[in-house]
Design a protein around this motif. Structure first.
Motif, PDB file in Angstrom:
ATOM      1  N   GLY A  36       0.784  -1.218   0.000  1.00 50.99           N
ATOM      2  CA  GLY A  36       0.000   0.000   0.000  1.00 50.99           C
ATOM      3  C   GLY A  36       0.815   1.266   0.000  1.00 50.99           C
ATOM      4  N   SER A  37       2.135   1.140  -0.176  1.00 48.56           N
ATOM      5  CA  SER A  37       2.992   2.324  -0.235  1.00 48.56           C
ATOM      6  C   SER A  37       3.062   2.819  -1.677  1.00 48.56           C
ATOM      7  N   ALA A  38       3.825   3.891  -1.876  1.00 48.10           N
ATOM      8  CA  ALA A  38       3.906   4.527  -3.199  1.00 48.10           C
ATOM      9  C   ALA A  38       5.071   4.003  -4.019  1.00 48.10           C
ATOM     10  N   ASN A  39       5.448   2.739  -3.855  1.00 46.23           N
ATOM     11  CA  ASN A  39       6.608   2.249  -4.602  1.00 46.23           C
ATOM     12  C   ASN A  39       6.356   2.277  -6.118  1.00 46.23           C
ATOM     13  N   LEU A  40       5.185   1.835  -6.577  1.00 44.66           N
ATOM     14  CA  LEU A  40       4.894   1.870  -8.010  1.00 44.66           C
ATOM     15  C   LEU A  40       4.587   3.286  -8.475  1.00 44.66           C
ATOM     16  N   THR A  41       3.764   4.017  -7.748  1.00 41.55           N
ATOM     17  CA  THR A  41       3.392   5.366  -8.184  1.00 41.55           C
ATOM     18  C   THR A  41       4.601   6.299  -8.210  1.00 41.55           C
ATOM     19  N   MET A  42       5.506   6.141  -7.253  1.00 41.76           N
ATOM     20  CA  MET A  42       6.701   6.983  -7.238  1.00 41.76           C
ATOM     21  C   MET A  42       7.593   6.654  -8.440  1.00 41.76           C
ATOM     22  N   ALA A  43       7.702   5.378  -8.788  1.00 36.90           N
ATOM     23  CA  ALA A  43       8.493   4.980  -9.952  1.00 36.90           C
ATOM     24  C   ALA A  43       7.879   5.527 -11.239  1.00 36.90           C
ATOM     25  N   LEU A  44       6.549   5.461 -11.353  1.00 34.45           N
ATOM     26  CA  LEU A  44       5.882   5.983 -12.546  1.00 34.45           C
ATOM     27  C   LEU A  44       5.995   7.504 -12.629  1.00 34.45           C
ATOM     28  N   ALA A  45       5.925   8.173 -11.475  1.00 34.46           N
ATOM     29  CA  ALA A  45       6.078   9.630 -11.459  1.00 34.46           C
ATOM     30  C   ALA A  45       7.483  10.032 -11.909  1.00 34.46           C
ATOM     31  N   LEU A  46       8.482   9.242 -11.509  1.00 28.80           N
ATOM     32  CA  LEU A  46       9.853   9.506 -11.962  1.00 28.80           C
ATOM     33  C   LEU A  46       9.946   9.351 -13.476  1.00 28.80           C
ATOM     34  N   CYS A  47       9.347   8.308 -14.020  1.00 30.23           N
ATOM     35  CA  CYS A  47       9.361   8.104 -15.474  1.00 30.23           C
ATOM     36  C   CYS A  47       8.686   9.273 -16.182  1.00 30.23           C
ATOM     37  N   THR A  48       7.558   9.724 -15.648  1.00 26.65           N
ATOM     38  CA  THR A  48       6.853  10.857 -16.246  1.00 26.65           C
ATOM     39  C   THR A  48       7.747  12.093 -16.263  1.00 26.65           C
ATOM     40  N   TYR A  49       8.465  12.322 -15.167  1.00 25.73           N
ATOM     41  CA  TYR A  49       9.361  13.475 -15.074  1.00 25.73           C
ATOM     42  C   TYR A  49      10.497  13.372 -16.083  1.00 25.73           C
ATOM     43  N   LEU A  50      11.037  12.159 -16.255  1.00 19.82           N
ATOM     44  CA  LEU A  50      12.146  11.959 -17.189  1.00 19.82           C
ATOM     45  C   LEU A  50      11.721  12.176 -18.636  1.00 19.82           C
ATOM     46  N   TYR A  51      10.480  11.803 -18.971  1.00 21.64           N
ATOM     47  CA  TYR A  51      10.003  11.919 -20.341  1.00 21.64           C
ATOM     48  C   TYR A  51       9.332  13.266 -20.629  1.00 21.64           C
ATOM     49  N   CYS A  52       9.037  14.029 -19.587  1.00 22.36           N
ATOM     50  CA  CYS A  52       8.319  15.296 -19.752  1.00 22.36           C
ATOM     51  C   CYS A  52       9.097  16.259 -20.652  1.00 22.36           C
TER      52      CYS A  52
END
Length: 378
Positions: A36-52
Motif C-alpha cells: 500500500g505504499s507509493a513504490n509503483l506510483t513513485m516509480a511511474l512519477a519519476l518516469c513521467t518526469y524523465l520523459y516530460c
C-alpha cells in the motif's frame, strides 16, 4: 502519474528530482516499500518526469504529449515486465496473448496503482495458477533494451514484482543490469525486497518508500472527496499507512469495524460461546479481504491499548466511542503482557488467512485464545 498525485512523501520526491537535475540517477533503481505504499506510483512519477518535455522544478508539466502518453503508460521507450502465468514450455507464438496481458497490466497499474500481486491475480482471474517472470521473459527484456531508443531519450525497463523472477531469469539479467547501454534505466518495484537474489540487490540503488503517515492518508481522502473528515480520521487509523487498505475501506461504514471488535471482545470476556460461534459463522461468510481487515483492525486496537497502558495518550489514534472502549479495556482488562500475547495470536491468524486457511477455524481458535486470556484476568 505525477509526483503531485502522490500523497505526502516530500523527502522522497525531492531526492528523486535532485538526482535527475544533478545527473546522479543510478542506472538501476530498486523502489521498495510496504504494502500500500507509493513504490509503483513513485516509480511511474519519476518516469513521467524523465520523459516530460517541459519539466518544472518539482514535477512534470502534466500537459505535454509525453505526459499525456505516460498517463496511459504507452510511451514506446517505457517497457514493462511483470509476473504472468507460468508455462511448462516457452511458446513464442503467443504474442497476441502477451499484448492482451500488457494492456491488462497497464489498466491495472492505472486503476489500482497501490494494489499488490494478489490484486493483480484477481484482476486477471489468475486464481490457483502459478505466476513467475520466466527466462523467456528475461530474454525479451534483453532484446528490447538492445534496440535504439525510439525518441532519443531514456529507454526504461520497469520490472514490477521482481521477487517473481525465476532464478534462471534473474541470472540472465545480471550482466545487462550491471552494464546497460547508455541512457538505459532499470526500475525494479517490489514490496518484498528480502525475497530478491543478493546478486540483484547488489546491482541496484535502493529507494526506500515509507508507508504513508495518518495525516497524509487523511488529507488525501478528503482532497479526493472520498469521505468526510470523521470517516477519514477513522480510515487513516485503520489503514496504518497502507493506501491500498484505505481505498478498500472507503466504501465501508468504518465505525462498524472497531464496533465489531468491541462486540467480539465482550463476547469473549463473558465466555458467551453461542455469540462467539455466531460471529465465527459471519466471519466465514465474509470475503477474504473483509476477514483480513477485521484482524488488522484488531491489531490496531491492541496497539491503542498498549499505548494507553504505557501512558502515551498523545500517540493514540482512536476517537469518541472507540477511545472510550480503549480507555475501559486498558489496564483493567488487558495489561501489557496480555496485549503482547494477543498481538502474536492476531498476527498468526492474519498469516493463516493470507495462506487461505479455513476462516471459521482461524476465527474460532483466535476467539478461544482471547477468551482463555480474559478468563485468567478476570
Amino acid at each position: 502519474m505525477q509526483f503531485a498525485a502522490i500523497p505526502g512523501l516530500p523527502e522522497t520526491k525531492e531526492n528523486l528530482i535532485n538526482a535527475v537535475k544533478n545527473n546522479h540517477l543510478a542506472h538501476a533503481l530498486l523502489f521498495h516499500g510496504p504494502e500500500g505504499s507509493a513504490n509503483l506510483t513513485m516509480a511511474l512519477a519519476l518516469c513521467t518526469y524523465l520523459y516530460c518535455e517541459n519539466p518544472g522544478e518539482t514535477d512534470s508539466c502534466g500537459t505535454c504529449a509525453s505526459c499525456q502518453r505516460m498517463s496511459r503508460l504507452v510511451i514506446p521507450d517505457l517497457n514493462f515486465a511483470f509476473p504472468t502465468i507460468a508455462k511448462a514450455k516457452e511458446d513464442d507464438k503467443d504474442d497476441e496473448e502477451k499484448v492482451d496481458i500488457l494492456t491488462s497490466w497497464r489498466k491495472f497499474a492505472t486503476e489500482q496503482p497501490y494494489g499488490n500481486v494478489h490484486d493483480f491475480i484477481y484482476f486477471n482471474n489468475f486464481e490457483k495458477k502459478q505466476l513467475n517472470i520466466s527466462k523467456g521473459a528475461a530474454r525479451k527484456i534483453i532484446q528490447a533494451l538492445s534496440l535504439m531508443s525510439f525518441e532519443g531519450g531514456y529507454k526504461i525497463m520497469m520490472i514490477w514484482a521482481p521477487e517473481f523472477l525465476h532464478p534462471s531469469a534473474a541470472n540472465a539479467l545480471l550482466k545487462i543490469l550491471e552494464e546497460p547501454q547508455p541512457k538505459t534505466l532499470f526500475i525494479l518495484v517490489t514490496g518484498a525486497a528480502d525475497q530478491l537474489l543478493t546478486t540483484i540487490l547488489s546491482r541496484t540503488q535502493k529507494v526506500t518508500i515509507r508507508g504513508f503517515a495518518d495525516e497524509e492518508v487523511r488529507n488525501h481522502l478528503i482532497a479526493k472527496g472520498l469521505c468526510d473528515e470523521a470517516s477519514a480520521d477513522q480510515i487513516a487509523m485503520l489503514a496504518d499507512g497502507n493506501l491500498r487498505e484505505a481505498y478498500r475501506l472507503v466504501d465501508q461504514v468504518e465505525d462498524l469495524q472497531v464496533r465489531k471488535i468491541r462486540e467480539w471482545f465482550l463476547s469473549c470476556y463473558k465466555a458467551d460461546f453461542k455469540s462467539i460461534f455466531g460471529l465465527a459463522d459471519d466471519f466465514h461468510k465474509s470475503d477474504k479481504e473483509a476477514q483480513k481487515s477485521l484482524v488488522l483492525t484488531g491489531l490496531n486496537v491492541l496497539r491503542e491499548i498498549l499505548l494507553k497502558n504505557a501512558g502515551l495518550d498523545e500517540l493514540l489514534r482512536t476517537h469518541d466511542e472507540d477511545r472510550t472502549f480503549v480507555n475501559n479495556i486498558s489496564g483493567k482488562i488487558l495489561k501489557e503482557e496480555h496485549v503482547g500475547k494477543l498481538y502474536g495470536d492476531f498476527n498468526t491468524a492474519h498469516y493463516h488467512l493470507e495462506r487461505n486457511g479455513n476462516a471459521k477455524f482461524i476465527f474460532t481458535d483466535l476467539s478461544m485464545n482471547v477468551t482463555r486470556l480474559m478468563a485468567k484476568i478476570s
